[in-house]
Write a protein that holds these residues in place. Structure first.
Motif, PDB file in Angstrom:
ATOM      1  N   PHE A   1       1.769  -0.227 -17.392  1.00 15.81           N
ATOM      2  CA  PHE A   1       0.458  -0.860 -17.567  1.00 15.81           C
ATOM      3  C   PHE A   1       0.753  -2.240 -18.140  1.00 15.81           C
ATOM      4  O   PHE A   1       0.990  -2.361 -19.343  1.00 15.81           O
TER       5      PHE A   1
ATOM      6  N   VAL B   1       3.410  -2.534 -20.823  1.00 13.00           N
ATOM      7  CA  VAL B   1       3.661  -1.206 -21.418  1.00 13.00           C
ATOM      8  C   VAL B   1       4.300  -0.272 -20.401  1.00 13.00           C
ATOM      9  O   VAL B   1       3.746  -0.035 -19.329  1.00 13.00           O
TER      10      VAL B   1
ATOM     11  N   ALA C   1       4.657   3.156 -19.713  1.00 14.10           N
ATOM     12  CA  ALA C   1       4.110   4.444 -20.150  1.00 14.10           C
ATOM     13  C   ALA C   1       5.001   5.596 -19.695  1.00 14.10           C
ATOM     14  O   ALA C   1       5.206   6.559 -20.431  1.00 14.10           O
TER      15      ALA C   1
ATOM     16  N   PRO D   1       5.033  13.375 -28.916  1.00 12.92           N
ATOM     17  CA  PRO D   1       4.095  12.711 -29.812  1.00 12.92           C
ATOM     18  C   PRO D   1       3.071  11.886 -29.027  1.00 12.92           C
ATOM     19  O   PRO D   1       3.239  11.662 -27.826  1.00 12.92           O
ATOM     20  N   SER D   2       2.036  11.474 -29.710  1.00 10.51           N
ATOM     21  CA  SER D   2       1.005  10.633 -29.110  1.00 10.51           C
ATOM     22  C   SER D   2       1.644   9.358 -28.559  1.00 10.51           C
ATOM     23  O   SER D   2       2.480   8.748 -29.205  1.00 10.51           O
ATOM     24  N   GLY D   3       1.277   8.999 -27.338  1.00 13.73           N
ATOM     25  CA  GLY D   3       1.786   7.768 -26.735  1.00 13.73           C
ATOM     26  C   GLY D   3       3.097   7.936 -26.000  1.00 13.73           C
ATOM     27  O   GLY D   3       3.671   6.960 -25.517  1.00 13.73           O
ATOM     28  N   SER D   4       3.587   9.182 -25.862  1.00 15.71           N
ATOM     29  CA  SER D   4       4.901   9.375 -25.233  1.00 15.71           C
ATOM     30  C   SER D   4       4.815   9.474 -23.704  1.00 15.71           C
ATOM     31  O   SER D   4       5.843   9.637 -23.045  1.00 15.71           O
ATOM     32  N   GLY D   5       3.592   9.402 -23.150  1.00 11.78           N
ATOM     33  CA  GLY D   5       3.453   9.334 -21.695  1.00 11.78           C
ATOM     34  C   GLY D   5       3.013  10.614 -21.013  1.00 11.78           C
ATOM     35  O   GLY D   5       2.937  10.674 -19.787  1.00 11.78           O
ATOM     36  N   LYS D   6       2.653  11.643 -21.787  1.00 11.82           N
ATOM     37  CA  LYS D   6       2.302  12.938 -21.210  1.00 11.82           C
ATOM     38  C   LYS D   6       1.066  12.844 -20.321  1.00 11.82           C
ATOM     39  O   LYS D   6       1.062  13.308 -19.183  1.00 11.82           O
ATOM     40  N   THR D   7      -0.005  12.247 -20.863  1.00 14.77           N
ATOM     41  CA  THR D   7      -1.251  12.146 -20.104  1.00 14.77           C
ATOM     42  C   THR D   7      -1.038  11.317 -18.844  1.00 14.77           C
ATOM     43  O   THR D   7      -1.556  11.652 -17.771  1.00 14.77           O
ATOM     44  N   THR D   8      -0.251  10.270 -18.952  1.00 19.86           N
ATOM     45  CA  THR D   8      -0.026   9.427 -17.776  1.00 19.86           C
ATOM     46  C   THR D   8       0.692  10.214 -16.677  1.00 19.86           C
ATOM     47  O   THR D   8       0.328  10.106 -15.497  1.00 19.86           O
TER      48      THR D   8
END
Ligand code: ADP
Ligand code: MG
Length: 371
Positions: free
Chosen positions: A33, A36, A38, A57-64
């Motif tokens: 992005f 970034v 991701a 952890p939060s921000g580690s790219g799982k959702t992406t």
């Protein structure tokens, strides 16, 4: 909750032996992005029927990664295959996957049944079969009795189940779940963990489950991928990931970080390197004259913190050789340990007490040095 729920037949049931192609195959998957990164080069095979968790952890790219699999985002590089078919550039509706979101995204003005039917209505499935399948899906999440209610008349856990039914009614090959239990309180979350796992076994659909909660991942999954900064650090069964962390990051994120390195490693373990020792493998002994047993590693130190946590005691120990170790012990001794840290006579383990720690050699798990 009844133990027996009706099974949800798949549209094209495939025998387990036919699984030559994984349900999902990711190769060199990347997503940027702007500046970034991701997702930074993910390779992964997930066999059909697996309960697979992405933990990090939060921000580690799982959702992406999940959104890339669903088709809500397009990759900057790499490929995505579903059942052996490349789908990297296909729109979401051309992929045989469904997503359950954390906020459920239910339509408030529709009944539970209408919510569950919605996807089939969009696909123009005729009313008879549509209703039948929706009721089937509601039965599988134990909500048949609530079909006519509105979402606002349901509890958080029930709403979560409607969201599940709404995804299951499409009979996807793969169900993507993004922190689906995150909005529930602890008790309900634990109950839903068990239910969700049972449901997955019943329907046999591949579940890709995103969570930042290590306990959730360890208790529910067949296998886990541990994410860190857009990459996978380790893929393995819960036992593999917990007992044999492949990196210092995994050792720290899945469980308590309990590492010995440098001079302390040479002095205590007799070898240079970074070693992970799980806190519950360590025994605390107030008698320093006792030598280490056969096959045991041993170290002396001073208690710097004693925490009574009901079922367990947690100790922090500053080692004479350098470094800190955390120790977790079951409270089998009740009152004696329970009063540790306060006043009285029969409490051997108070802050500043000198102790000997021991654990079996095999619990010294060598982890590669930080990259
Ligand atoms: P996780 O689900 O593990 O918390 P995400 O996949 O949501 O992580 O995010 C990974 C990284 O990508 C984060 O740094 C996040 O801020 C960034 N990111 C995610 N989506 C977007 C977006 N649409 N635009 C810009 N940055 C994004
Ligand atoms: Mg996320």
């Amino acid at each position: 909750m009844p133990n027996q729920a009706p099974t949800l037949p798949r549209e094209d049931p495939t025998p387990a032996s036919a699984g030559a192609e994984p349900a999902i195959r990711l190769r060199g998957l990347r997503k940027e992005f702007g500046p970034v990164r991701a997702v930074d080069g993910v390779d992964l095979d997930i066999p059909a029927g697996e309960f697979f968790s992405m933990l990090g952890p939060s921000g580690s790219g799982k959702t992406t990664v999940l959104r890339l699999i669903a088709g809500f985002e397009l990759p900057t590089g790499g490929t995505i295959e579903l059942d052996g078919r490349e789908v990297s550039r296909l729109p979401p509706f051309d992929r045989d996957v469904n997503t359950v979101f954390q906020d459920y995204a239910l339509f408030p003005h529709m009944s539970v049944l209408q919510n569950v039917e919605y996807g089939l209505r969009v696909k123009r499935v005729p009313k008879g079969p549509r209703r039948e399948r929706a009721l089937d899906a509601l039965r599988s999440v134990h909500l048949s009795d609530h079909a006519e209610r509105k979402p606002s008349q349901l509890s958080g856990g029930q709403r979560q189940r409607v969201a599940l039914a709404r995804a299951l009614v499409n009979r996807p090959k793969v169900l993507l779940l993004d922190e689906p239990l995150g909005a529930l309180d602890l008790k309900l979350r634990l109950a839903m963990q068990t239910e969700l796992k049972a449901l997955q076994r019943e329907v046999g659909i591949t579940f890709i489950f995103v969570t930042h909660d290590q306990d959730e991942a360890l208790t529910m999954s067949d296998r886990i991928a541990v994410f860190n900064e857009g990459r996978i650090e380790q893929v393995g069964t819960p036992v593999e990931v917990y007992e044999h962390p492949a990196s210092a990051f995994v050792a720290g994120f899945v469980g308590t970080s309990n590492l010995i390195s440098g001079h302390a490693a040479e002095a205590v373990i007799g070898r240079p390197g970074v070693f992970s020792i799980r806190p519950e493998k360590i025994r605390v002994d107030g008698d320093l004259s006792q030598p280490a047993g056969d096959g045991e590693t041993s170290a002396t130190g001073t208690l710097t913190n004693v925490v009574y946590a009901g079922a367990t005691m947690r100790y922090e120990v500053s080692l004479d050789a350098g470094g800190q170790l955390a120790v977790l012990q079951q409270n089998t001794e009740g009152r004696r340990n329970a009063s540790a840290g306060t006043t009285g006579r029969d409490e051997p383990f108070r802050t500043d007490t000198r102790v000997r720690l021991s654990w079996r050699h095999e619990h010294n798990v060598r982890v590669p040095d930080q990259r």
